[in-house]
Scaffold this motif. Structure first.
Motif, PDB file in Angstrom:
ATOM      1  N   CYS A 131     -23.527 -83.894 -15.064  1.00 13.45           N
ATOM      2  CA  CYS A 131     -24.253 -84.696 -16.054  1.00 13.45           C
ATOM      3  C   CYS A 131     -23.901 -86.174 -15.868  1.00 13.45           C
ATOM      4  N   VAL A 132     -24.919 -87.008 -15.831  1.00  7.83           N
ATOM      5  CA  VAL A 132     -24.731 -88.455 -15.731  1.00  7.83           C
ATOM      6  C   VAL A 132     -25.221 -89.074 -17.030  1.00  7.83           C
ATOM      7  N   PHE A 133     -24.362 -89.872 -17.662  1.00  6.18           N
ATOM      8  CA  PHE A 133     -24.734 -90.555 -18.896  1.00  6.18           C
ATOM      9  C   PHE A 133     -24.555 -92.051 -18.690  1.00  6.18           C
ATOM     10  N   GLU A 134     -25.645 -92.782 -18.843  1.00  3.28           N
ATOM     11  CA  GLU A 134     -25.630 -94.226 -18.688  1.00  3.28           C
ATOM     12  C   GLU A 134     -25.455 -94.865 -20.061  1.00  3.28           C
ATOM     13  N   CYS A 135     -24.396 -95.624 -20.223  1.00  6.28           N
ATOM     14  CA  CYS A 135     -24.065 -96.252 -21.506  1.00  6.28           C
ATOM     15  C   CYS A 135     -24.766 -97.598 -21.617  1.00  6.28           C
ATOM     16  N   ARG A 136     -25.910 -97.587 -22.225  1.00  7.68           N
ATOM     17  CA  ARG A 136     -26.674 -98.814 -22.455  1.00  7.68           C
ATOM     18  C   ARG A 136     -26.863 -98.981 -23.960  1.00  7.68           C
ATOM     19  N   ALA A 137     -26.682-100.194 -24.392  1.00 10.03           N
ATOM     20  CA  ALA A 137     -26.893-100.492 -25.810  1.00 10.03           C
ATOM     21  C   ALA A 137     -28.384-100.388 -26.115  1.00 10.03           C
ATOM     22  N   PRO A 138     -28.718 -99.961 -27.310  1.00 11.36           N
ATOM     23  CA  PRO A 138     -30.135 -99.936 -27.687  1.00 11.36           C
ATOM     24  C   PRO A 138     -30.711-101.347 -27.660  1.00 11.36           C
ATOM     25  N   ARG A 139     -31.978-101.441 -27.354  1.00 14.75           N
ATOM     26  CA  ARG A 139     -32.645-102.748 -27.394  1.00 14.75           C
ATOM     27  C   ARG A 139     -32.698-103.219 -28.838  1.00 14.75           C
ATOM     28  N   GLN A 140     -32.945-104.489 -29.011  1.00 16.42           N
ATOM     29  CA  GLN A 140     -32.973-105.066 -30.359  1.00 16.42           C
ATOM     30  C   GLN A 140     -33.922-104.300 -31.277  1.00 16.42           C
ATOM     31  N   ARG A 141     -35.077-103.937 -30.767  1.00 14.94           N
ATOM     32  CA  ARG A 141     -36.052-103.236 -31.621  1.00 14.94           C
ATOM     33  C   ARG A 141     -35.634-101.792 -31.920  1.00 14.94           C
ATOM     34  N   GLU A 142     -34.669-101.255 -31.154  1.00 14.11           N
ATOM     35  CA  GLU A 142     -34.189 -99.892 -31.367  1.00 14.11           C
ATOM     36  C   GLU A 142     -32.947 -99.828 -32.248  1.00 14.11           C
ATOM     37  N   LEU A 143     -32.365-100.987 -32.552  1.00  8.48           N
ATOM     38  CA  LEU A 143     -31.112-101.014 -33.321  1.00  8.48           C
ATOM     39  C   LEU A 143     -31.260-100.403 -34.708  1.00  8.48           C
ATOM     40  N   ASN A 144     -32.373-100.652 -35.379  1.00 13.02           N
ATOM     41  CA  ASN A 144     -32.557-100.101 -36.730  1.00 13.02           C
ATOM     42  C   ASN A 144     -32.480 -98.579 -36.702  1.00 13.02           C
ATOM     43  N   ARG A 145     -33.196 -97.963 -35.769  1.00 10.92           N
ATOM     44  CA  ARG A 145     -33.201 -96.496 -35.652  1.00 10.92           C
ATOM     45  C   ARG A 145     -31.804 -96.008 -35.309  1.00 10.92           C
ATOM     46  N   TRP A 146     -31.098 -96.713 -34.410  1.00 11.51           N
ATOM     47  CA  TRP A 146     -29.748 -96.321 -34.035  1.00 11.51           C
ATOM     48  C   TRP A 146     -28.824 -96.370 -35.259  1.00 11.51           C
ATOM     49  N   LEU A 147     -28.945 -97.431 -36.042  1.00 14.96           N
ATOM     50  CA  LEU A 147     -28.127 -97.563 -37.257  1.00 14.96           C
ATOM     51  C   LEU A 147     -28.407 -96.446 -38.246  1.00 14.96           C
ATOM     52  N   VAL A 148     -29.667 -96.160 -38.482  1.00 19.10           N
ATOM     53  CA  VAL A 148     -30.036 -95.095 -39.418  1.00 19.10           C
ATOM     54  C   VAL A 148     -29.467 -93.764 -38.938  1.00 19.10           C
ATOM     55  N   ASP A 149     -29.564 -93.495 -37.635  1.00 20.32           N
ATOM     56  CA  ASP A 149     -29.025 -92.245 -37.077  1.00 20.32           C
ATOM     57  C   ASP A 149     -27.510 -92.170 -37.234  1.00 20.32           C
ATOM     58  N   GLN A 150     -26.809 -93.281 -36.988  1.00 19.15           N
ATOM     59  CA  GLN A 150     -25.358 -93.302 -37.137  1.00 19.15           C
ATOM     60  C   GLN A 150     -24.947 -93.027 -38.584  1.00 19.15           C
ATOM     61  N   VAL A 151     -25.658 -93.626 -39.507  1.00 25.20           N
ATOM     62  CA  VAL A 151     -25.346 -93.440 -40.922  1.00 25.20           C
ATOM     63  C   VAL A 151     -25.607 -91.995 -41.339  1.00 25.20           C
ATOM     64  N   ARG A 152     -26.695 -91.421 -40.865  1.00 25.15           N
ATOM     65  CA  ARG A 152     -27.004 -90.015 -41.187  1.00 25.15           C
ATOM     66  C   ARG A 152     -25.955 -89.070 -40.624  1.00 25.15           C
ATOM     67  N   MET A 153     -25.465 -89.349 -39.414  1.00 25.23           N
ATOM     68  CA  MET A 153     -24.417 -88.497 -38.833  1.00 25.23           C
ATOM     69  C   MET A 153     -23.137 -88.557 -39.652  1.00 25.23           C
ATOM     70  N   ALA A 154     -22.930 -89.677 -40.331  1.00 28.66           N
ATOM     71  CA  ALA A 154     -21.774 -89.819 -41.214  1.00 28.66           C
ATOM     72  C   ALA A 154     -22.073 -89.247 -42.601  1.00 28.66           C
ATOM     73  N   GLU A 155     -23.219 -88.565 -42.708  1.00 28.87           N
ATOM     74  CA  GLU A 155     -23.661 -87.927 -43.952  1.00 28.87           C
ATOM     75  C   GLU A 155     -23.793 -88.931 -45.100  1.00 28.87           C
ATOM     76  N   ARG A 156     -24.380 -90.059 -44.776  1.00 23.57           N
ATOM     77  CA  ARG A 156     -24.661 -91.110 -45.741  1.00 23.57           C
ATOM     78  C   ARG A 156     -26.124 -91.498 -45.620  1.00 23.57           C
ATOM     79  N   ASP A 157     -26.577 -92.381 -46.491  1.00 25.74           N
ATOM     80  CA  ASP A 157     -27.957 -92.870 -46.462  1.00 25.74           C
ATOM     81  C   ASP A 157     -27.975 -94.382 -46.356  1.00 25.74           C
ATOM     82  N   ILE A 158     -29.001 -94.877 -45.700  1.00 26.16           N
ATOM     83  CA  ILE A 158     -29.230 -96.312 -45.614  1.00 26.16           C
ATOM     84  C   ILE A 158     -30.738 -96.514 -45.561  1.00 26.16           C
TER      85      ILE A 158
END
Length: 178
Positions: A131-158
């Protein structure tokens, strides 16, 4: 990030985690370490190598071929592996042969702090059998979705608006955003 789906549920025998986004690389290697070593004593089943300090393909292959102690798998972790992928094919022969037929009782993880050449024989071998995983930061327009996903994984809401404000205020630093 859903590491289980991104990293093949931790079942691949060989991993390459590469790229400049250190937050994602740390998260991926930490998750793999927990999953691979979950059923055994970590101290007996973890071998760490730092390719920046010294590097021996034979020592890495030997560690991979060593049977795990009181566990189903052992983890062999090569940090700063970017220098490994710049070496000549002849110098990496033992590793290239190993990744073509990896041991089922070992998990070999290469962690590189930069993107590595996709044309190298070692990369191609890892891509074929692992398995190859490339560590790239989300683009600026993808940051909101990334943040929402991170918060949900922490079982919180935003709210979407709060995620947007946070992304604008902090920027693309994933560690700070997290």
């Amino acid at each position: 990030m859903n590491w289980a789906s991104t990293l093949m549920k931790g079942t691949a025998p060989v991993y390459l985690i590469h790229g400049e986004e250190r937050f994602l690389a740390r998260g991926a290697t930490s998750w793999l370490r927990q999953v691979v070593l979950a059923e055994g004593v970590a101290d007996f089943n973890l071998d760490r190598f730092d390719a920046k300090e010294s590097f021996s393909t034979d020592a890495i292959v030997q560690a991979c071929r060593t049977l795990p102690m009181m566990a189903p798998k052992r983890l062999v972790w090569v940090r700063h592996a970017e220098s490994v992928f710049t070496r000549k094919k002849e110098a990496l022969k033992a590793l290239i042969e190993y990744v073509k037929q990896p041991d089922a009782s070992a998990c070999l993880v290469f962690e590189a702090t930069t993107l590595v050449k996709k044309t190298s024989a070692l990369f191609k071998g890892i891509n074929a059998s692992g398995c190859v995983f490339e560590c790239r930061a989300p683009r600026q327009r993808e940051l909101n979705r990334w943040l929402v996903d991170q918060v949900r994984m922490a079982e919180r809401d935003i709210s979407g608006q709060a995620a947007e404000y946070l992304a604008e205020s902090v920027g693309g630093n994933l560690s700070a955003l997290s």
